[in-house]
Design an enzyme around this catalytic site. Sequence first.
Site, PDB file in Angstrom:
ATOM      1  CG  ASP A 212      18.072  38.809  18.521  1.00  0.00           C
ATOM      2  OD1 ASP A 212      17.569  37.957  17.763  1.00  0.00           O
ATOM      3  OD2 ASP A 212      17.533  39.912  18.730  1.00  0.00           O
ATOM      4  CG  HIS A 235      16.167  35.024  20.425  1.00  0.00           C
ATOM      5  ND1 HIS A 235      15.679  36.272  20.194  1.00  0.00           N
ATOM      6  CD2 HIS A 235      16.340  34.932  21.772  1.00  0.00           C
ATOM      7  CE1 HIS A 235      15.560  36.927  21.350  1.00  0.00           C
ATOM      8  NE2 HIS A 235      15.960  36.130  22.314  1.00  0.00           N
TER       9      HIS A 235
END
Length: 385
Positions: A212, A235
């Site tokens: 993430d 991310h």
Amino acid sequence: MASLLVLFVFFFISSCSAQSYNVLSFGAKPDGKTDATKAFMAVWETACASSRPVTIVVPKGRFLLRSLNFDGSKCKPKPVTFRIDGSLVAPADYRVIGNEDYWIFFQHLDGVTVYGGVFDAQGTSLWDCKKSGKNCPSGATTIGFQSSSNVVVSGLTSLNSQMFHVVINGCNNVKLQGVKVLAAGDSPNTDGIHVQSSSTVSIFNTKISTGDDCVSIGPGTNGLWIENVACGPGHGISIGSLGKDSVEEGVQNVTVKTVTFTGTDNGVRIKSWARPSSGFARDIRFQHCVMNNVGNPILIDQNYCPRNENCPRQVSGIKISDVLFVDIHGTSATEVGVKLDCSPKKPCTGIRLEDVKLTYRNKPAASACVHAGGIEAGFLQPNCL
Ligand SMILES: *[C@@H]1O[C@H](CO)[C@@H](O)[C@H](O)[C@H]1NC(C)=O
């Protein structure tokens, strides 16, 4: 006379220097199999009662631990240092800590330092559970600091967290340096470092590979400095999601500098829900970033509305202003390298794009900017405003 002086120096040193406690003396076994939770709590109770600065020593070896709460609220106030040469290991069965908010939690401390340590949360089996769509616990954040000030974390490694790796919440004056975060690129919700409701936080010399955001920055962050970070897979570095709540604190004074993104979904990003909110993001600087095959290298997305739930046909109330993108270059993995999709109700103002060079498949990347105002300077490929 000399002996008096020696005596004086002895008392001086012994009253100022830290009292040191080794977890082995409290019964912890470094075998990775014997539950050391009670021994660690016993060390903490003893350290807590001391009125001198304390150092808690965790020697080499593997220490099996359930969740731990180092709560300073009932302690004599003093600086606390954890020197960790070994590894802390969570139980293999994810259910043991899976419903806790945190695995290792530090709260209500003024002056806490954590040197070293490998924190292995063994999260892979929980990720598998989540991926299979079964009913699974949400998972524990590996390390949390809450309501604390003067926090230093140096040379720590976090492996395979169940949820977020490191969370800084409600803290003041925090330094993270030489931290390493490692989890699979497809591991769910394993943000590297999450900061919110905190002021004067710095993150230096850090390597984050996870599933993430490498760093996520939540409401109430004021004065955050991020420098020399390698991010990927992951991310990217993200301010947001902001505006989930209608009344929310803003984010201000954030510097992100000298970061390399490799194979990440995003590079530098500000993201807000498409919903009314009192929050804002201002005085943000993204400087000297290298993008290697990054999905959305430069992105402001004010239309975040996952699964179109709780926000259809609404627009973001988050005001974004004074955001610099300076010296950002490299390769985009998608056609649009620069996307500034701001709120029609609160357009972005004071954007500065300077010396940006992004390519997509060896050609200049494209751009898409709406409701975004500001200036452009230097060499720009693509330009947008
Ligand atoms: C911005 O934050 C940095 C720390 O990251 C701090 O040193 C600086 O004083 C802050 N600036 C303002 C104007 O508050």
